[in-house]
Design a protein around this motif. Structure first.
Motif, PDB file in Angstrom:
ATOM      1  N   LYS A   3       0.832  -1.197   0.000  1.00  0.00           N
ATOM      2  CA  LYS A   3       0.000   0.000   0.000  1.00  0.00           C
ATOM      3  C   LYS A   3       0.866   1.245   0.000  1.00  0.00           C
ATOM      4  N   GLU A  58       4.090   1.748 -10.788  1.00  0.00           N
ATOM      5  CA  GLU A  58       3.035   2.603 -10.247  1.00  0.00           C
ATOM      6  C   GLU A  58       3.612   3.941  -9.784  1.00  0.00           C
ATOM      7  N   VAL A  62       2.841   7.780 -11.482  1.00  0.00           N
ATOM      8  CA  VAL A  62       2.425   8.999 -10.781  1.00  0.00           C
ATOM      9  C   VAL A  62       3.478  10.097 -10.957  1.00  0.00           C
ATOM     10  N   LEU A 130      -2.679  11.135  -3.412  1.00  0.00           N
ATOM     11  CA  LEU A 130      -3.248   9.966  -4.074  1.00  0.00           C
ATOM     12  C   LEU A 130      -2.881   8.709  -3.301  1.00  0.00           C
ATOM     13  N   SER A 131      -3.656   7.655  -3.522  1.00  0.00           N
ATOM     14  CA  SER A 131      -3.318   6.378  -2.891  1.00  0.00           C
ATOM     15  C   SER A 131      -3.414   5.270  -3.920  1.00  0.00           C
ATOM     16  N   ARG A 132      -2.598   4.251  -3.755  1.00  0.00           N
ATOM     17  CA  ARG A 132      -2.603   3.092  -4.647  1.00  0.00           C
ATOM     18  C   ARG A 132      -2.399   1.823  -3.815  1.00  0.00           C
ATOM     19  N   GLU A 133      -2.908   0.741  -4.337  1.00  0.00           N
ATOM     20  CA  GLU A 133      -2.693  -0.573  -3.737  1.00  0.00           C
ATOM     21  C   GLU A 133      -2.221  -1.504  -4.843  1.00  0.00           C
ATOM     22  N   VAL A 134      -1.138  -2.210  -4.615  1.00  0.00           N
ATOM     23  CA  VAL A 134      -0.549  -3.064  -5.634  1.00  0.00           C
ATOM     24  C   VAL A 134      -0.562  -4.511  -5.163  1.00  0.00           C
ATOM     25  N   LYS A 139      -2.299  -3.750 -11.063  1.00  0.00           N
ATOM     26  CA  LYS A 139      -1.734  -2.505 -10.588  1.00  0.00           C
ATOM     27  C   LYS A 139      -2.706  -1.715  -9.742  1.00  0.00           C
ATOM     28  N   ASP A 140      -3.960  -1.893  -9.980  1.00  0.00           N
ATOM     29  CA  ASP A 140      -4.959  -1.046  -9.341  1.00  0.00           C
ATOM     30  C   ASP A 140      -6.017  -1.939  -8.722  1.00  0.00           C
ATOM     31  N   HIS A 148      -4.463  -2.875 -19.275  1.00  0.00           N
ATOM     32  CA  HIS A 148      -3.861  -1.695 -18.667  1.00  0.00           C
ATOM     33  C   HIS A 148      -3.211  -0.825 -19.735  1.00  0.00           C
ATOM     34  N   GLY A 186      -6.203   8.259  -9.593  1.00  0.00           N
ATOM     35  CA  GLY A 186      -6.689   7.537  -8.426  1.00  0.00           C
ATOM     36  C   GLY A 186      -7.029   8.426  -7.250  1.00  0.00           C
TER      37      GLY A 186
END
Length: 612
Positions: A3, A58, A62, A130-134, A139-140, A148, A186
């Motif tokens: 995360k 990722e 960004v 922003l936040s991302r979870e891999v 990827k998202d 993708h 995101g």
């Protein structure tokens, strides 16, 4: 998952104070300050060695979008309660640091395993937080598979035709630009329901169906009436206007055993509703409800023999599609599990013919929306660089023609079958983008599906496919959201279930009010009559809450002169006219649009209140 929270900062300061774990980095207790950097707060969860590559991609994605070459990896255990062992987590962070540095980034890593003093100044633009979870293989967290794309450049084409980089000033000037860029990266939006969720129920358009799955709506009489009018308007715009379009109907249940279906599912994965066959159907059958019209329409194109002289050929269908959206994603008419799509799929000879059809299709959809009373806030074009360089003058022409900005994302596709696609976007009352209509230039599907044509020499050639369409539910959601933002409370004349409400001043004028209402209906105006015992003021307010544009009041003076007193809610004007003059104005406003007579009783008192 691994995360991450991204903070695009003016500066960040941190100072190690005390070791928190035995395997902490061996560093001096000194304050460090880094100016202008993308700070990546990172929690490493158990089993994440395999996603280092995805995490680096990722981060780079960004970084490119916010235009930053300086990156700070900041270990931040507070994002997860299922952390990896410290020694493994440190190894993963070191691998990420090294991989980013090898890609040419200036990389810093805050000390691992320490309690730290920490200060940061975050930039104020919409993409700064922003936040991302891999996870392994994706990827998202919102996606389900391998379709993708990677954004490698971004521009804005302004309404005056100027091409520029996307700057903060443009995001503030054009709400649509702010919304789509934030969404692409995101960004998080308000969790409050948008305006259309309440409006669709209050106006008798649609509501959730309690005996169906979540995210399935029932269209109420007002909504079903307008649905049919929009369907006919779309037919006129596409089937009626373009001589290469043919209407078709295809099945809803799709068999994954077909190799073309399997290819499409692999390249455009969706959350399918599985069909569980009974009886003597073999258990190994893998059936699902279609998520789009591609399957059946591609099959029909595949089974049709084409010469180059035949193309382009388009199949158009109003279809019901299904997508198992997660419950937390469901939102009014915007995100639902059962929806109706007006879809068009066209086979073309080459990119040039495909681009022409691509433009005809998305403009046709935009015309339908304009007639419904709302236009795009912004157009969003995703394109491979070669197509953008060849066709940018067309994009400039579009921006000037519609007076709207076009956000351009240059993409490198990773499994996506589109070389270019455009979205027609409306921003809802909470600032979220609604992708209302789309057109896509597909250069990859024809081969796997076997969609060919014979060229001038009789040689077999792969066609170029143009997908285009819009969701009926999303179109109505966008209309209601746009009207709510503008403070508008009436429909376009051709679309209104009731165009004019006749209201007698008192009961002694009921007979004349009925004559007026019946005459208007005979003249092609959908008029009804409020015969209730409520006060004149309450009757007028009810007409307003039902979004009826023309409020027609009749009393002694009007009856004597054979006229009506009309308030037009579009401009607030009040005029005394004959019924014939009012009918002529409404007919003129509806010229060229589909027409249906009023449904239901003439008298409002005989009309039930539908739904929950």
């Amino acid at each position: 998952a691994l995360k991450m929270v991204f903070l695009h900062s003016d500066w960040v300061e941190f100072e190690p104070v005390k070791k928190a774990v035995r395997t902490a980095d061996d560093v001096e207790k000194e304050k460090k300050r880094i100016e202008n950097a993308l700070v990546v707060l990172t929690s490493v969860e158990k089993g994440d060695e395999s996603v280092v590559g995805e995490a680096v991609e990722e981060i780079e994605d960004v970084a490119v979008k916010v235009g930053e070459k300086r990156i700070v990896i900041y270990p931040w255990a507070h994002l997860s309660s299922d952390l990896e062992k410290p020694e493994k987590a440190l190894k993963i962070l070191e691998e990420m640091e090294e991989a980013l540095r090898n890609k040419g980034y200036e990389v810093y890593r805050a000390p691992f395993g320490w309690y730290k003093r920490f200060s940061i100044s975050v930039k104020g633009h919409p993409l700064s937080e922003l936040s991302r979870e891999v996870k392994k293989g994706r990827k998202d967290a919102e996606d389900t598979g391998g379709s993708h794309y990677r954004i490698v450049g971004q521009y804005i084409v302004l309404p005056d035709g100027k091409i520029d980089d996307i700057k903060d000033g443009y995001k503030e000037r054009f709400p649509g630009v702010k919304a789509v860029v934030k969404d692409e990266l995101g960004g998080e939006f308000s969790a409050e329901p948008p305006a259309h969720v309440e409006l669709m129920k209050r106006l008798g358009i649609a509501e959730r169906e309690p005996v169906a799955d979540a995210g399935c709506l029932r269209w109420l009489p007002n909504g079903a009436f307008m649905f049919e009018l929009v369907r006919r308007r779309a037919w006129d715009e596409v089937v009626g206007k373009l001589d290469y379009v043919y209407p078709v109907i295809s099945p809803t249940i799709i068999d994954k055993a077909d190799k073309g279906v399997r290819w499409l599912v692999d390249h455009f994965p969706e959350r399918h509703y599985k069909v569980l066959p009974g009886g003597r159907v073999p258990k190994e059958k893998d059936l699902f409800l279609k998520t789009s019209g591609d399957y059946g329409i591609f099959s029909l194109h595949r089974d049709t023999t084409y010469s180059y002289k035949d193309l382009p050929v388009c199949f158009a269908e109003l279809e019901t599609d299904y997508r198992y959206e997660q419950r937390g994603e469901l939102r009014g008419m915007h995100r639902i599990r059962e929806f109706h799509m007006q879809n068009m799929h066209t086979l073309c000879r080459d990119i040039e013919e495909g681009w022409r059809v691509f433009e005809e299709m998305w403009k046709g959809i935009a015309n339908v929306f304009e007639d419904m009373g709302f236009g795009a806030d912004v157009f969003v074009l995703y394109s491979e660089r070669d197509i953008w360089e060849r066709k940018k003058e067309d994009v400039v022409r579009w921006a000037k023609e519609y007076g709207k900005p076009v956000v351009v994302f240059i993409v490198e596709a990773e499994g996506v079958y589109m070389a270019a696609w455009i979205d027609i976007v409306v921003v809802d009352s909470k600032g979220r983008p609604i992708e209302t209509g789309t057109a896509q230039l597909d250069t990859r599907s024809a081969g796997p599906w076997g969609m060919y044509y014979a060229d001038e020499r009789g040689q077999k050639r792969e066609a170029v496919v143009v997908h285009a369409g819009f969701g009926m539910e999303r179109a109505f959601a966008a209309m209601l959201e746009k009207f709510a933002r503008e403070g508008r409370a009436y429909y376009e004349d051709w679309l209104a279930p009731v165009q004019a409400r006749v209201i007698p001043v008192s009961r002694e004028h009921i007979k004349y009010a009925e004559e007026v209402a019946r005459k208007l209906n005979k003249l092609g105006v959908r008029a009804d009559l409020d015969d209730s015992d409520e006060t004149l003021g309450k009757k007028v307010r009810r007409a307003h809450t039902e979004w009826i544009r023309y409020v027609v009041v009749v009393g002694a003076e009007e009856e004597k002169s054979g006229t009506v007193s009309v308030t037009d809610r579009a401009d607030g004007s009040k005029k005394v006219v004959t019924p014939e003059e009012l009918a002529e104005k409404i007919r003129e406003n509806c010229r060229g649009k589909p027409y249906l007579p009023r449904v239901g009783p003439l008298y409002v008192s005989r009309r039930p209140v539908f739904g929950m």
